[in-house]
Each structure stands twice: as structure tokens, then as C-alpha cells.
Scaffold this motif. Structure first.
Motif, PDB file in Angstrom:
ATOM      1  N   TRP A  30       0.848  -1.190   0.000  1.00 18.23           N
ATOM      2  CA  TRP A  30       0.000   0.000   0.000  1.00 18.23           C
ATOM      3  C   TRP A  30       0.886   1.243   0.000  1.00 18.23           C
ATOM      4  O   TRP A  30       1.945   1.269   0.620  1.00 18.23           O
ATOM      5  N   LEU A  72     -10.182   0.393   1.688  1.00 14.09           N
ATOM      6  CA  LEU A  72      -9.063   0.033   0.825  1.00 14.09           C
ATOM      7  C   LEU A  72      -9.567   0.002  -0.608  1.00 14.09           C
ATOM      8  O   LEU A  72     -10.406  -0.837  -0.964  1.00 14.09           O
ATOM      9  N   ALA A 103      -5.202   3.257   0.881  1.00 13.61           N
ATOM     10  CA  ALA A 103      -5.974   3.078   2.104  1.00 13.61           C
ATOM     11  C   ALA A 103      -6.401   4.433   2.646  1.00 13.61           C
ATOM     12  O   ALA A 103      -5.632   5.395   2.608  1.00 13.61           O
TER      13      ALA A 103
END
Length: 280
Positions: A30, A72, A103
Motif C-alpha cells: 500500500w 481500501l 488506504a
């Protein structure tokens, strides 16, 4: 290993299958913060799922770090999760025209604001697929716009940044909080040893009530199963929830036979008595 299949009926898209192990690895790679995430989503589906998942947030006054829906955005759609320490839920919606992945969180108060504007009743002649929202997320704000024109092109911008003071105190970042929430949901779905139900089991009415309210909101039947001391509710391919039972009570008052067994026995006797006496 638990497997969840996320799909959107009528979309024509193949279902996405996610295992409990994969849920915990979703966060790998991420970005530290989403500099820009943008996607389109069906308004009714988004609001229903956001509302169902949001039921499992903690109250800000009780547990501030759990008072948000953690999100997400990925290539396969938008996943949402929330937890309050005793119950948790995760949901998934299909997105279109997605640009950028990452996120982000929707704080407790902002969830209410979003629902107040975009949870609407469409005219009967309008299909749910015609109500389309555009969602744009930066590292500080989230803007939702009605691009379908069905609610006069309404737009709402809310603050989704974490409190700067909390970060100065060394508390978790948005990325950490999202990662932690998805990992917690994943662990709650992991297979557990069967529980001896003869010993009895206790649940909070409020926590079980969240699952019932989510089923009502999503228009689904309430289906639950035991997994160790967890009550799982895989209500749909796109939504799962669970709540944990209370700790085993060791005091004499609650040793077997448990109160539920005593209550059943008492009611059986009471009803037999009433029938025999011709009262009912």
C-alpha cells in the motif's frame, strides 16, 4: 482456511475470491498515504454497504481509534471494514473508472454526513444502476459527487485526515489503522476449534443486534454459524460480520446447567401445566 467470494449480481463481472490469509496480506505494498484515489460507484450499493459496515464502529467517546470505517481501494473495487473490540464486519462494492489505489478512513461523524446526503429513495422508474457517485480521496479530504444528476448533482467534501495531535502523540497513522482493522477481521474469520455448546455461551445483545440490523439494511436473511467462540455471519458474498462471546464464567451461579437450560426447563414445565389445566 475461510474463503469469501465477493461478487455483484447482474454486473457481468466474475466473482473475486479472497481467503482469510489474503485479507491480512491486502495491505502489502500500500502507498503510505493515498495522494489521490478516484472511482465511480453505484450510489445505493455504496450507501447500503457503508451503512452496514458502519454499524460495527466503536462510539467515539468509548474507543476513538475504532470510530471509523477503514477503506481500501484496489483494482477489484472498494473494501470497507470496521470493528469495535467485540464485533467486526467487512464489505465490498464494485467500482468503475478507478484511478489510483490506497488506504483511507471515513471517521464516525463523516459517515453520518455522507449517509444524510446520498442515502436517498429513487423514483420507481429509475434503476439503481443510474444512480452513480464519483468519489475522490486525497490525503486530507474525501469528495463525493452525484454525477448521475439524480439528486441535483449534490457534492459533499469531508475531512478524512487523522488528528495531527494524535500523530504527534505517537498514535497510529491512517495506513496503520486500516491495516490493523483488516488484519483483525481476518483473524476473526480464521477456523477455530469447535466449542462444547453444552457449557453454554453468552453474547452481548447489542453486538448480535448489529448483525441483525446489517442484514435488515442489506435486505438479506440472517444466517449465522459458530466458529469457536465467534458467532460468524457470512450474510452475502459481499458482506461478512462476527461478534465474540463473553468470557467463560467461573462463578457458581453460572456453572452448568446454565441459565438458558434452566429457563427452557422452566418454560417446558409451565406450558405443560397450562395445557393440562386447559388454560391454553
Amino acid at each position: 482456511m475461510t474463503t469469501i467470494e465477493f461478487s455483484t449480481p447482474g454486473s457481468g463481472e466474475p466473482p473475486v475470491t479472497v481467503t482469510s490469509d489474503q485479507l491480512s496480506s491486502l495491505a502489502k505494498g500500500w502507498p503510505s498515504e493515498p495522494h489521490r484515489v478516484e472511482f465511480h460507484v453505484y450510489g445505493l450499493e455504496f450507501c447500503r454497504m457503508l451503512g452496514a459496515v458502519a454499524l460495527f464502529q466503536a462510539s467515539p467517546k468509548d474507543f476513538a481509534s475504532y470510530a471509523a470505517v477503514r477503506c481500501l481501494s484496489r483494482h477489484d473495487g472498494l473494501s470497507m471494514a470496521a470493528l469495535n473490540g467485540a464485533a467486526a464486519a467487512a464489505g465490498h462494492v464494485q467500482t468503475e473508472h478507478a484511478e489510483g489505489y490506497g488506504a483511507f478512513s471515513i471517521p464516525h461523524a463523516q459517515v453520518k454526513a455522507i449517509m444524510s446526503v446520498f442515502k436517498v429513495a429513487l423514483p420507481k422508474e429509475v434503476s439503481a444502476q443510474e444512480y452513480l457517485l464519483q468519489v475522490e480521496v486525497s490525503d486530507r479530504q474525501m469528495t463525493i459527487t452525484d454525477v448521475s444528476g439524480l439528486i441535483d448533482g449534490s457534492s459533499l467534501t469531508v475531512d478524512v485526515a487523522e488528528d495531527p495531535m494524535s500523530l504527534e502523540r505517537g498514535e497510529k497513522s491512517t495506513l496503520d489503522l486500516v491495516h490493523q482493522t483488516f488484519q483483525t477481521v481476518q483473524r476473526g474469520l480464521d477456523p477455530a476449534a469447535p466449542l462444547n455448546m453444552a457449557e453454554g455461551i453468552w453474547f452481548s445483545p447489542a453486538q448480535v443486534g448489529r448483525i441483525a440490523r446489517a442484514a435488515t439494511l442489506l435486505g438479506l436473511e440472517l444466517h449465522m454459524q459458530m466458529n469457536g467462540r465467534m458467532l460468524l455471519a457470512p450474510l452475502d458474498d459481499d458482506f461478512v460480520a462476527y461478534c465474540a462471546s463473553a468470557e467463560h464464567r467461573e462463578d457458581d451461579e453460572h456453572r452448568p446447567p446454565w441459565i438458558d437450560a434452566r429457563s427452557l426447563s422452566a418454560w417446558r414445565g409451565r406450558l405443560r401445566e397450562a395445557i393440562d389445566e386447559g388454560v391454553i
